[in-house]
Scaffold this active site. Structure first.
Site, PDB file in Angstrom:
ATOM      1  N   ASP A  27      55.043  11.125  21.241  1.00  0.00           N
ATOM      2  CA  ASP A  27      55.595  11.963  20.173  1.00  0.00           C
ATOM      3  C   ASP A  27      54.705  11.893  18.939  1.00  0.00           C
ATOM      4  O   ASP A  27      54.774  10.948  18.159  1.00  0.00           O
ATOM      5  CB  ASP A  27      57.020  11.483  19.826  1.00  0.00           C
ATOM      6  CG  ASP A  27      57.663  12.344  18.747  1.00  0.00           C
ATOM      7  OD1 ASP A  27      57.127  13.433  18.454  1.00  0.00           O
ATOM      8  OD2 ASP A  27      58.709  11.912  18.205  1.00  0.00           O
ATOM      9  N   LYS A  86      53.631  13.471  12.452  1.00  0.00           N
ATOM     10  CA  LYS A  86      54.137  12.212  11.884  1.00  0.00           C
ATOM     11  C   LYS A  86      53.130  11.638  10.886  1.00  0.00           C
ATOM     12  O   LYS A  86      51.930  11.635  11.134  1.00  0.00           O
ATOM     13  CB  LYS A  86      54.347  11.178  12.999  1.00  0.00           C
ATOM     14  CG  LYS A  86      55.607  11.400  13.793  1.00  0.00           C
ATOM     15  CD  LYS A  86      55.878  10.207  14.706  1.00  0.00           C
ATOM     16  CE  LYS A  86      57.091  10.491  15.567  1.00  0.00           C
ATOM     17  NZ  LYS A  86      58.324  10.668  14.769  1.00  0.00           N
ATOM     18  N   GLU A 128      62.272  16.732  18.175  1.00  0.00           N
ATOM     19  CA  GLU A 128      62.066  17.334  19.496  1.00  0.00           C
ATOM     20  C   GLU A 128      62.982  16.753  20.563  1.00  0.00           C
ATOM     21  O   GLU A 128      63.282  17.424  21.553  1.00  0.00           O
ATOM     22  CB  GLU A 128      60.600  17.168  19.920  1.00  0.00           C
ATOM     23  CG  GLU A 128      60.231  15.826  20.581  1.00  0.00           C
ATOM     24  CD  GLU A 128      60.403  14.614  19.687  1.00  0.00           C
ATOM     25  OE1 GLU A 128      60.427  14.780  18.444  1.00  0.00           O
ATOM     26  OE2 GLU A 128      60.547  13.485  20.200  1.00  0.00           O
ATOM     27  N   ARG A 160      66.134  16.083  20.605  1.00  0.00           N
ATOM     28  CA  ARG A 160      67.405  16.801  20.768  1.00  0.00           C
ATOM     29  C   ARG A 160      67.205  18.137  21.480  1.00  0.00           C
ATOM     30  O   ARG A 160      68.133  18.656  22.093  1.00  0.00           O
ATOM     31  CB  ARG A 160      68.085  16.954  19.398  1.00  0.00           C
ATOM     32  CG  ARG A 160      67.299  17.721  18.388  1.00  0.00           C
ATOM     33  CD  ARG A 160      67.786  17.481  16.952  1.00  0.00           C
ATOM     34  NE  ARG A 160      67.409  16.133  16.480  1.00  0.00           N
ATOM     35  CZ  ARG A 160      67.719  15.649  15.293  1.00  0.00           C
ATOM     36  NH1 ARG A 160      68.419  16.372  14.438  1.00  0.00           N
ATOM     37  NH2 ARG A 160      67.347  14.432  14.947  1.00  0.00           N
ATOM     38  N   ASP A 162      59.272  17.680  14.810  1.00  0.00           N
ATOM     39  CA  ASP A 162      59.400  16.254  15.102  1.00  0.00           C
ATOM     40  C   ASP A 162      60.832  15.884  15.519  1.00  0.00           C
ATOM     41  O   ASP A 162      61.085  14.785  15.976  1.00  0.00           O
ATOM     42  CB  ASP A 162      58.961  15.430  13.879  1.00  0.00           C
ATOM     43  CG  ASP A 162      58.622  13.989  14.233  1.00  0.00           C
ATOM     44  OD1 ASP A 162      58.544  13.671  15.438  1.00  0.00           O
ATOM     45  OD2 ASP A 162      58.432  13.189  13.291  1.00  0.00           O
TER      46      ASP A 162
END
Ligand code: BES
Ligand code: MN
Ligand code: ZN
Length: 492
Positions: free
Chosen positions: A263, A270, A343, A345, A341
């Site tokens: 991620d 991030k 992502e 869910r 970010d």
């Protein structure tokens, strides 16, 4: 995967145990107090170094020579205070002691604390010992395997009749947890969506069915969450559906795991980048669900179990989704993606919708979903959200039995409005509020109907920077043992 040592029980006298190390748990108070001296004089070891500073604090270890004894070495391990003794303290002590000898000893025996030994204590000791004897060792050109091969638990003869089964179950739980640890710790270039799906396919057999959906199938099936998240990556997404079907199941449940193999945040990148390296473990939920399926048949779980692994990589590639894109989840709900970010869910929304379609009696999803869960309750506990009090109670009880901390957080109805989008059915963020973990849970709830459902946010405990008791650093394999305790308890 690195193999775990064998664990067995023995009722033999200590003097007849020919092992490299004898482990002796000692209560707080240590050598000056009521613990070690008694334990050691019973072992014929009067000559204790008084200046060693050993106090019997949880996880503290002291290695002593054992001249004239059958054991090569005696290792004292702290249990903490007698009045705070619990099975978890035994699990921790066993893990610390084994971890401290696992790379130089082959055969080890351990005594158990004199007070309060039950089958549950024996099981905890076996779990802790095995979990402490694990190390990720797959990415070195020269493996550095642990030396430990055999662990004997010295138990009272009154418990001998049932101890083998307790230890067997401990072994199944620990091995499953180590499967999840390995998947989480494995480097993300070697463990993408396709590789995780291959690991799931390895489980296919008499008791477990595995079906894998590739990109084309995901398009046909309308899984817009998985497809949207994966767009920025050169690696395609996968949806894995595992099915465990015992004869005459008494119920059925579905487990859904977030499987983001890395991620970066996507276009909502991030920052700072130093927080990114642990994001190889953003598939910890899917890893735990996969790991559960390695154990179900061995534990004779009497309920049918579905597992959905939602696998994708979240990268900021040229075709990545943009903040403000609108996507369509399986089942037709549209979502405005305000932050790429958030992502997890999106992929879980597809997974939950699919889980509902198999009409289970309960759904549990597991996800490294929000940094906010960690800030709320710390990085050692999972947060649990639920729409059903009975399911919540069962999971909290199972977590307690497993020694995996879990804490209930609220889904405030008042905050639901924040998910309303200006252009779509929902937005993925939940603007204007600080309750990040709750907003994640409220978003997921939109994809569950009336089915009893719980959401486990493991963003804190999926990863650990330092060795701690039975948890070697990095992927922890939480909450595999909680899920297994829960499923094991279902038929009783
Ligand atoms: N995988 C992260 C959550 C996470 C953070 C897990 C730290 C483990 C450790 C998740 O995809 C994420 O980025 N969540 C965002 C949500 C936000 C954009 C609404 C977060 O927590 O900041
Ligand atoms: Mn994210
Ligand atoms: Zn994530």
């Amino acid at each position: 995967m690195a193999s775990l040592p064998a664990v067995h029980v023995t009722t033999d006298a200590l003097s007849s145990l020919d092992v490299d190390v004898l482990i002796v748990p000692v209560f707080r108070g240590g050598i000056e107090g009521p613990g070690a001296d008694t334990a050691l004089s019973a072992l014929g070891l009067a000559d204790v170094p008084r200046d060693a500073g050993f106090r019997g604090k949880p996880g503290e270890v002291l290695h002593l020579a054992a001249p004239g004894q059958p054991w090569g070495q005696v290792t004292l391990v702290g249990l903490g205070r007698l009045d705070q003794l619990s099975d978890e303290m035994v699990r921790r002590a066993a893990g610390s002691a084994i971890r401290s000898v696992a790379s130089h000893a082959a055969t080890v025996a351990t005594t158990l604390p004199l007070a309060n030994v039950s089958l549950a204590t024996i099981r905890a000791a076996a779990e802790g010992a095995l979990l402490g004897a694990y190390r990720y060792d797959d990415a070195r050109s020269e493996p550095r395997p642990l030396t430990i091969t055999d662990i004997s638990l010295v138990i009272p003869s009154s418990l001998a009749a049932d101890a083998d089964e307790a230890v067997r179950r401990a072994g199944v739980h620990a091995a499953a947890q180590c499967v999840a640890r390995e998947l989480v710790t494995a480097p993300p270039n070697l463990m993408g969506p396709v590789e995780v799906a291959e690991r799931a396919l390895d489980l296919a057999g008499d008791d477990v069915d595995v079906e894998v959906w590739d990109t084309d199938r995901l398009i046909e099936e309308g899984c817009g969450g998985l497809l949207a998240v994966a767009r920025g990556s050169a690696r395609p997404p996968r949806l894995v559906h595992l099915r465990y079907s015992p004869a005459d199941p008494i119920a059925s449940i579905a487990l859904v795991g977030k499987g983001i193999t890395f991620d970066t945040g996507g276009i909502s990148l991030k920052r700072p980048s130093s927080i990114m390296e642990s994001m190889k473990g953003d598939m910890g939920g899917a890893a735990a669900v996969l790991a559960v399926f390695t154990a179900l048949a061995q534990l004779q779980v009497p309920i049918a179990v579905h597992g959905m692994l939602c696998l994708a990589e979240n990268m900021p590639g040229a075709d990545a989704q943009r903040p403000s894109d609108v996507i369509t989840i399986r089942g037709g709900t549209t979502v405005e993606v305000l932050n790429t970010d958030a992502e997890g869910r999106l992929v879980l929304a597809d997974g939950l919708a699919l889980a509902e379609e198999s009409e289970p009696d309960a759904i549990v999803d597991v996800a490294t979903l929000t940094g906010a869960a960690m800030r709320a309750i710390g990085n050692r506990a999972s947060a649990v959200f639920a729409n059903d009090d009975d399911l919540l109670r069962q999971l909290l009880g199972a977590a307690d039995d497993a020694g995996e901390a879990m804490w209930h957080l609220p889904m405030w109805e008042d905050l639901r409005d924040n998910l309303d989008s200006d252009v779509a059915d929902l937005e993925n963020l939940g603007r204007g509020d600080e309750a990040g973990a709750t907003m994640g849970a409220l978003f997921l709830r939109e994809f569950v109907g009336r089915t009893p459902w719980a959401h486990l946010d493991i963003a804190g405990p999926f990863w650990q920077d330092e060795d701690r008791y039975h948890q070697p650093k990095h992927g922890t394999g939480v909450p595999v043992r909680t899920l297994l305790r829960w499923l094991e308890g279902a038929g009783r």
